[in-house]
Design a protein around this motif. Sequence first.
Motif, PDB file in Angstrom:
ATOM      1  N   SER A   1      37.448  14.691  -3.104  1.00 20.35           N
ATOM      2  CA  SER A   1      38.060  14.803  -1.777  1.00 20.35           C
ATOM      3  C   SER A   1      36.984  14.549  -0.742  1.00 20.35           C
ATOM      4  CB  SER A   1      38.658  16.187  -1.571  1.00 20.35           C
ATOM      5  OG  SER A   1      37.630  17.087  -1.312  1.00 20.35           O
TER       6      SER A   1
ATOM      7  N   ILE B   1      36.735  16.176   2.279  1.00 20.97           N
ATOM      8  CA  ILE B   1      36.713  17.225   3.318  1.00 20.97           C
ATOM      9  C   ILE B   1      35.273  17.385   3.793  1.00 20.97           C
ATOM     10  CG2 ILE B   1      37.223  19.637   3.801  1.00 20.97           C
ATOM     11  CD1 ILE B   1      38.953  19.505   1.142  1.00 20.97           C
TER      12      ILE B   1
ATOM     13  N   GLY C   1      33.752  22.838   1.933  1.00 20.52           N
ATOM     14  CA  GLY C   1      33.896  21.387   2.007  1.00 20.52           C
ATOM     15  C   GLY C   1      32.893  20.698   1.112  1.00 20.52           C
TER      16      GLY C   1
END
Lengths: 360, 172
Positions: free
Chosen positions: A248, A250, A288
Motif C-alpha cells: 500500500s 499510505i 503508514g
Amino acid sequence: MTQTSLPTCVISQGYYRYFKKPRFLLACFFVLFSLLLASLAHAQGTHAGVDISNVVTVNYQVNGTQQAPVQSSTNFTVDRKIDLVVTGVNNANVIPGDTQAEVTFKLLNEGNDIQIFELTPNPVINSDDFDTSACNTVVTSVTGTPLPGVSLPTSADIKLSPDQQALISVKCNIPLNNGSVPLSSGDTSLLSLKAVAKRNDNETPVVESLATDTELQIDTVFADAAGSDDIARDASHSARRTYTASTSTIPPTLTIDKSILEVKDSSGGNSAVSGSEVTYKIKITTAGMGTINNAVISDQTPTGMTYKAGTIILDNNLLTDSSDGDQGDFGVTAPNTATINLGNITAGNQYDIQLTYKIN
Amino acid sequence: MTKNNKYIKKYTKALAISALSTVLLIGFQAQAAQQGHLRVSSNAEKMIIVNQGGKKAYKFIPAKKVLPGEIVQYKTYFENISNKPAENINIVNPIPKHTVYLPNSATGQNTFTVFSVDGGKHYGRAGTLKVRGRDGKFHPAKPSDYTHIRWQYKGRLAPKTKQAVSFRVRLR
C-alpha cells in the motif's frame, strides 16, 4: 571441613520470637530493601582485577603472659565476568524497494569489566519470507558518558563500561522481489543482530580461562545467556527484529501524545503545589509506510515551571542534558527547551520520552 | 581484676608495637603464619551449588575463580603447637573490602562471637549494634555495616589441639 549453617536471612534459631514482632519484621524488610538498593547501585558488582584481601589476627596468652599476635592472610583477585544482553527495540514497516530502512536494538554490558563489542547483523534467516541486504550497523548513543576514545555515532566496535547500554541502529535495503516474485503485503524479513565481547579494555582478545584457576590472576568467565541466534556462555548474545512489507502507499504519519505520568510533592503525596515535581510522558507513534526524516522533538519548559536537571529519558535510557553522544539535550539546541533528535524514523517505530519539571 | 587483665593493661603498649611490626613483617603475602605457641592458617573457599542425586547441595572449592555476587567462606585454623596451654585467645577478622558479611555465618566451637560496626573500636553481639543514619538517628546495624568479627575462645586451648572459626561473605 565442618559444615556450618547456611545463610538464612536475618533470623536464626532462638530468634524466632522476634519474628512475631512487627517492628522486627519492619527492620528485616528495611535491611532487605537497603541490600536491594545497594545492589542496584552497583548492578554488575566489583570490577574485575580488584584484589580481595583477608587478614586475620590472633592474640593469646600463655601462663598469663601476652604473646606476640599471629596473623594469616589470604588473597584472591576478582575475575572477569563476560555477560551481555542484546534486546530488539523497534520493528519497521517497509515498502518494497525502500533503501536503508531502520530497525533498532539495545546492547547492555552486564559484565564487571570494560569490554569492546563487535556487532554483526545477519539478514539471512530461514524462517522468514524475504531477505534484506546492504545492512549498516551504527551505535547512535550510549547511556552515561562515552568511554575515552568512543565518539558517536560509530560503525566501529563499541566499547562499554559495566552497566553501560548502547542504542544500535541497523539499516537495510528492502528488495522489490523475492526471487522473481514481487513482495506482497504482510511478507516479513527477520534481521538478527549479534554482539560478541571481542576484546578487553587493553585490546587483548577475550578468551575464556580454561586452564587451572589461579587466585591472583584475572580469569575470564563467560556468563551470558543464549540469545535468538547464539548459545549460552559463548561471550555473545543476539536478538531479532522484523521488517514487514506492505504494497500500500499510505504515507508515513507521526503522532505525539503528551500526558502527565506522575506528580510528586515534597511530602511524598501527589499534590500539584509549589515545589512539586511533575513528570511528563511524550509518546511518539508512527504509522503508514516509508521513512520520516529528521524528526526532532522539542519540549519548551511550561510557564511557571523549571526543568529538573538530568531527567530526559528516551525509551528507558537516561540522556544527559549536554550536547554529546546521546540524542538529547536541554537548553543547548534551543534555550529553556528539551530537544530530542530522533533522526530518520522508519514508519512503525515508536518512542517514549519522559521529562520532569518543578512547579515554581 | 584478674592477673590476666593486669597483664593486658601492662603490656598494651608493647603489644601495639609488636602488632604493628608483625603487620609490617608479614604484610599481605603470608598464606600461613607460625609464631611462638600458636600456628595460625587461613583459607578462602567459594560456595557453589552442585546437583547431588537430583538434590541441590552446597560444596566448597578453593576461591580462585570468583565473580561478583558469589559467596566466599573464610576459615581460620589455630593450633597449639607448644606443650603449654594457650588462653585468652582472641581472633579478630576485619570483613574484607568489597564484601558483605552474610548474616549468621560466623561459627566457631567454644567461642563467643561479637561484631563491630566502627572499624573494630567497639564490639557487640549481633542484633545489638546500632549505626547512625543520614537522619542523625541510630538504627539497628545491617550485616553490610559490619566491619570486624571477633571470636573469643572460651577457656584454654590444650597443647597439640586445633580449632577453627569461619564466616561467609558475598562479593559485592
